[in-house]
Design an enzyme around this catalytic site. Structure first.
Site, short mmCIF file in Angstrom:
data_model
loop_
_atom_site.label_atom_id
_atom_site.label_comp_id
_atom_site.label_asym_id
_atom_site.label_seq_id
_atom_site.Cartn_x
_atom_site.Cartn_y
_atom_site.Cartn_z
N SER A 153 -14.30 -6.93 10.33
CA SER A 153 -13.42 -6.46 11.53
C SER A 153 -14.02 -5.16 12.20
CB SER A 153 -11.91 -6.36 11.15
OG SER A 153 -11.12 -6.30 12.20
N ASP A 251 -8.98 -17.09 14.58
CA ASP A 251 -8.97 -15.72 14.84
C ASP A 251 -9.11 -15.30 16.18
OD1 ASP A 251 -9.44 -12.97 14.84
OD2 ASP A 251 -11.36 -13.07 13.73
N HIS A 281 -8.28 -14.21 10.64
CA HIS A 281 -8.97 -12.82 10.75
C HIS A 281 -8.62 -12.29 9.51
CE1 HIS A 281 -10.63 -9.49 12.50
NE2 HIS A 281 -9.72 -8.68 11.82
#
Length: 313
Positions: A153, A251, A281
């Protein structure tokens, strides 16, 4: 395919985002409560907390050694958390699994976070640790060859940015970059990516939450138009290290990660993009106990341990 049923069950208990700005202290405390107890963590030969003396000062790190060996490839790991959350403990399981599956020694970086530390403090810490590892390879039993950077991320944002910084500085020791569901474009205009609309609600990370969650980083001087903040905006990606990019079907950030992989390939970089069906995610950190998502670590191992393109038959 639909969202994985075990993920769906957990998501059903999470209230939807309302677009409000999170409280960093509260979020960090909640993250800490979810940390796996020490006795339940994957055992390794050794795990050591120490510091790296980087150009920016001393940076806390945690070194994971999978087995006793004469030398190791090294992975330097940058945790996610929207630039304001996450730490060595929240991503301890990811680092342990990476070490176990790849056979590499993993150096996890406890970089400075927003809002207490303004941009580019955290990014500089990450780059500084990479340089420190290369300069202190003998003490780490680094094999002198394989030096990967990896992150998830916002940590994957740092991976892409550090790779670019190193290239621009003529520092060529980074051999691989691994990005798990990367956040590489901090311009959250809904028109930019279909996945921002397709996966807007109901899958954990929600599009309405992207701006407020990243606001601490941006308010601290991180300009979304800057390629070191939004690496997908870098005009010239030639010469960057080979990349493995893992994305999740459900995501909001899926398409920007896949675009970054395509732009790397267009620039002649050996880049593999692998989309995980049914995943959301954060699946590497949160759902690797599901066998099909633990495969992310095996895929990373295959990527890191394969022969370079010029040596493949």
């Amino acid at each position: 395919m639909p969202i994985h049923p075990q993920i769906a069950e957990i998501l059903s208990h999470i209230p939807p985002a309302d677009g409000s700005r999170p409280d960093p202290a509260a979020m960090r405390a909640a993250d800490q409560q979810r940390v796996t107890p020490m006795e339940d963590r994957l055992p390794l030969a050794s795990v050591e907390d120490t510091t790296a003396r980087a150009a920016t000062g001393d940076v806390p790190i945690r070194i994971y050694t999978p087995v006793e060996a004469d030398s190791y490839g090294v992975i330097i790991y940058f945790h996610g958390g929207a630039f304001f959350s996450g730490n060595l403990d929240t991503h301890d399981g990811v680092a342990r699994a990476l070490a176990k599956e790849t056979g590499y020694r993993v150096v996890s970086v406890d970089y400075r976070r927003a809002p207490e530390a303004a941009y580019p403090a955290g990014l500089q810490d990450c780059y500084g640790v990479v340089r420190w590892v290369a300069e202190n390879g003998e003490s780490l039993n680094w094999d002198g060859t394989n030096l990967a950077i990896a992150g998830d991320s916002s940590g994957a944002n740092f991976v892409a940015a550090v790779a670019a910084m190193a290239h621009d500085d003529g520092f060529d020791r980074i051999t691989h970059q691994v990005l798990f569901y990367p956040s590489v474009d901090l311009d959250f205009d809904l028109e930019r990516y279909e996945s921002l609309r397709e996966n807007a609600r109901g899958y954990g990370l929600e599009t309405i939450g992207l701006k407020p969650w990243n606001s601490f980083y941006i308010d601290g001087g991180a300009d979304p138009a800057d390629p070191l903040v939004s690496p997908v905006k870098r005009s010239d990606l030639t010469g960057l290290p080979p990349a493995l990019i893992l994305t999740a079907e459900f995501d909001p950030l899926r398409d920007e990660g896949e675009l970054y992989g395509q732009r790397l390939r267009d620039a002649g970089v050996d880049a593999t993009v692998s989309r995980y069906a049914g995943a959301n995610h954060g699946f590497v950190q949160n759902f690797s106990w599901i066998p099909e998502y633990f495969r992310a670590f095996a895929e990373t191992a295959e990527f890191l341990n394969q022969l370079p393109p010029e040596e493949r038959s």
